[in-house]
Design a protein around this motif. Structure first.
Motif, PDB file in Angstrom:
ATOM      1  N   ARG A 214       0.853  -1.188   0.000  1.00 52.26           N
ATOM      2  CA  ARG A 214       0.000   0.000   0.000  1.00 52.26           C
ATOM      3  C   ARG A 214       0.883   1.230   0.000  1.00 52.26           C
ATOM      4  N   ALA A 215       0.331   2.319  -0.475  1.00 55.08           N
ATOM      5  CA  ALA A 215       1.091   3.564  -0.504  1.00 55.08           C
ATOM      6  C   ALA A 215       1.233   4.124   0.905  1.00 55.08           C
ATOM      7  N   ALA A 216       2.378   4.721   1.169  1.00 59.64           N
ATOM      8  CA  ALA A 216       2.621   5.355   2.465  1.00 59.64           C
ATOM      9  C   ALA A 216       2.156   6.801   2.418  1.00 59.64           C
ATOM     10  N   GLY A 217       1.540   7.229   3.526  1.00 57.84           N
ATOM     11  CA  GLY A 217       1.173   8.619   3.698  1.00 57.84           C
ATOM     12  C   GLY A 217       1.989   9.235   4.817  1.00 57.84           C
ATOM     13  N   PRO A 218       1.878  10.540   5.011  1.00 60.42           N
ATOM     14  CA  PRO A 218       2.662  11.210   6.059  1.00 60.42           C
ATOM     15  C   PRO A 218       2.442  10.640   7.452  1.00 60.42           C
ATOM     16  N   ASP A 219       1.237  10.180   7.745  1.00 59.93           N
ATOM     17  CA  ASP A 219       0.967   9.650   9.081  1.00 59.93           C
ATOM     18  C   ASP A 219       1.770   8.392   9.373  1.00 59.93           C
ATOM     19  N   ASP A 220       2.221   7.701   8.326  1.00 64.02           N
ATOM     20  CA  ASP A 220       3.067   6.526   8.536  1.00 64.02           C
ATOM     21  C   ASP A 220       4.454   6.911   9.044  1.00 64.02           C
ATOM     22  N   MET A 221       4.833   8.152   8.841  1.00 66.55           N
ATOM     23  CA  MET A 221       6.138   8.651   9.292  1.00 66.55           C
ATOM     24  C   MET A 221       6.047   9.403  10.615  1.00 66.55           C
ATOM     25  N   SER A 222       4.940  10.110  10.838  1.00 67.79           N
ATOM     26  CA  SER A 222       4.874  11.062  11.944  1.00 67.79           C
ATOM     27  C   SER A 222       4.888  10.392  13.319  1.00 67.79           C
ATOM     28  N   GLY A 223       4.363   9.177  13.420  1.00 66.37           N
ATOM     29  CA  GLY A 223       4.415   8.474  14.704  1.00 66.37           C
ATOM     30  C   GLY A 223       5.833   8.093  15.081  1.00 66.37           C
ATOM     31  N   VAL A 224       6.621   7.690  14.078  1.00 70.15           N
ATOM     32  CA  VAL A 224       8.024   7.353  14.330  1.00 70.15           C
ATOM     33  C   VAL A 224       8.780   8.611  14.743  1.00 70.15           C
ATOM     34  N   LEU A 225       8.473   9.728  14.104  1.00 70.59           N
ATOM     35  CA  LEU A 225       9.116  10.986  14.470  1.00 70.59           C
ATOM     36  C   LEU A 225       8.805  11.356  15.917  1.00 70.59           C
ATOM     37  N   ALA A 226       7.541  11.244  16.310  1.00 67.68           N
ATOM     38  CA  ALA A 226       7.161  11.563  17.690  1.00 67.68           C
ATOM     39  C   ALA A 226       7.924  10.687  18.684  1.00 67.68           C
ATOM     40  N   PHE A 227       8.098   9.420  18.341  1.00 69.99           N
ATOM     41  CA  PHE A 227       8.880   8.512  19.191  1.00 69.99           C
ATOM     42  C   PHE A 227      10.321   8.992  19.335  1.00 69.99           C
ATOM     43  N   LEU A 228      10.934   9.385  18.224  1.00 70.00           N
ATOM     44  CA  LEU A 228      12.329   9.815  18.256  1.00 70.00           C
ATOM     45  C   LEU A 228      12.527  11.103  19.038  1.00 70.00           C
ATOM     46  N   LEU A 229      11.501  11.918  19.129  1.00 75.53           N
ATOM     47  CA  LEU A 229      11.590  13.175  19.870  1.00 75.53           C
ATOM     48  C   LEU A 229      11.218  13.020  21.337  1.00 75.53           C
ATOM     49  N   GLY A 230      10.578  11.919  21.675  1.00 76.87           N
ATOM     50  CA  GLY A 230      10.070  11.739  23.030  1.00 76.87           C
ATOM     51  C   GLY A 230      11.023  10.989  23.939  1.00 76.87           C
ATOM     52  N   ASP A 231      10.620  10.882  25.189  1.00 78.20           N
ATOM     53  CA  ASP A 231      11.478  10.266  26.212  1.00 78.20           C
ATOM     54  C   ASP A 231      11.557   8.745  26.095  1.00 78.20           C
ATOM     55  N   ASP A 232      10.634   8.116  25.358  1.00 78.88           N
ATOM     56  CA  ASP A 232      10.690   6.662  25.192  1.00 78.88           C
ATOM     57  C   ASP A 232      11.910   6.228  24.374  1.00 78.88           C
ATOM     58  N   SER A 233      12.530   7.164  23.644  1.00 80.64           N
ATOM     59  CA  SER A 233      13.721   6.833  22.857  1.00 80.64           C
ATOM     60  C   SER A 233      14.964   7.464  23.479  1.00 80.64           C
ATOM     61  N   ALA A 234      14.966   7.611  24.803  1.00 77.20           N
ATOM     62  CA  ALA A 234      16.024   8.347  25.499  1.00 77.20           C
ATOM     63  C   ALA A 234      17.413   7.736  25.339  1.00 77.20           C
ATOM     64  N   TYR A 235      17.519   6.458  24.974  1.00 74.15           N
ATOM     65  CA  TYR A 235      18.831   5.813  24.827  1.00 74.15           C
ATOM     66  C   TYR A 235      19.129   5.488  23.364  1.00 74.15           C
ATOM     67  N   LEU A 236      18.382   6.116  22.464  1.00 77.05           N
ATOM     68  CA  LEU A 236      18.539   5.860  21.033  1.00 77.05           C
ATOM     69  C   LEU A 236      19.208   7.060  20.378  1.00 77.05           C
ATOM     70  N   THR A 237      20.405   6.862  19.863  1.00 77.82           N
ATOM     71  CA  THR A 237      21.100   7.942  19.169  1.00 77.82           C
ATOM     72  C   THR A 237      22.065   7.373  18.140  1.00 77.82           C
TER      73      THR A 237
END
Length: 250
Positions: A214-237
């Motif tokens: 299926r084709a990807a839309g922006p919402d398929d990316m934005s949740g991953v972005l929110a994760f990368l900006l949030g505290d749940d990814s605090a040890y991911l760099t």
């Protein structure tokens, strides 16, 4: 994954995937600065965004140091820190596909000034504000066109390849300040922005090559972005996160 009380800058946020990023971050409670050369468009987009967070617009040319410094001065006075930076602004939809030996010097230089120099310049200028945050996160937007070696876009592919490499070095250099840096690397994403260089047949061929058909839309990316900006990814760099429906594998 709440982003409440976080101050986040999203470049190239007047339309397309940048606007979708801003919408999700506002929904997560962030105060989001939509920074774009198209200030009128950014203001209109900001006014349309609803959620528990806030959306603000500010004019920005990521290729211009003075413009970046003006944004930094504004953010310093208004907030005193930056908790998240999304280096999304890029030249892409207006690219005319052609063999690399037909790309002009001006086309090469203009694209590199925005797509590669821009993330380095803005991150450098905003560094004092990022250091003032207790948990700053920088997300550079890459592209899986690098992994695909897409033909007809060599300057774009080279620029995004540079962004991925820059992420690794930035993460090393900024780790001592507790600042995380990662690359979000989308596959083909379809938005309201017209892409004259992609024919319907090419689009269907790319979708067929994915594991998820299926084709990807922006919402398929934005949740991953929110994760990368949030505290749940605090040890991911220092990582590149591909979001491509299984089109390519790292």
């Amino acid at each position: 994954m709440s982003l409440a009380e976080k101050i986040i800058v999203v470049t190239g946020a007047a339309q397309g995937i940048g606007a979708a990023y801003a919408r999700r971050l506002v929904e997560e409670g962030g105060t989001v600065v939509l920074a774009d050369r198209n200030h009128e468009g950014a203001e209109a987009t900001a006014a349309s965004l609803g959620g528990p967070g806030k959306a603000l617009a500010y004019p920005l040319d990521v290729a211009d140091r003075g413009s970046c410094e003006a944004l930094a001065a504004h953010l310093g006075g208004a907030h005193g820190r930056v908790d998240g930076l999304v280096n999304n602004a890029a030249i892409f939809s207006t690219i005319r596909m052609k063999p690399f030996w037909e790309i002009t010097d001006d086309e090469w230089d203009r694209l590199m000034a925005v797509n590669l120099r821009g993330p380095w310049l803005l991150t450098s200028v905003l560094l004092p504000l990022l250091r003032a945050s207790a948990s700053a996160s920088v997300v550079n937007i890459g592209s899986d066109a690098v992994q695909l070696g897409r033909s007809g876009y060599l300057h774009y592919v080279a620029g995004k390849g540079g962004v991925q490499g820059m992420t690794y070095s930035m993460a090393r250099e900024l780790g001592e300040f507790g600042i995380r840096v990662n690359t979000l690397s989308p596959g083909p994403v379809y938005t309201e922005v017209a892409r004259e260089t992609v024919t319907p047949a090419q689009r269907e061929a790319m979708i067929a090559a994915q594991a998820l058909h299926r084709a990807a839309g922006p919402d398929d990316m934005s949740g991953v972005l929110a994760f990368l900006l949030g505290d749940d990814s605090a040890y991911l760099t220092g990582q590149t996160i591909s979001v491509n429906g299984g089109l390519v594998h790292r």
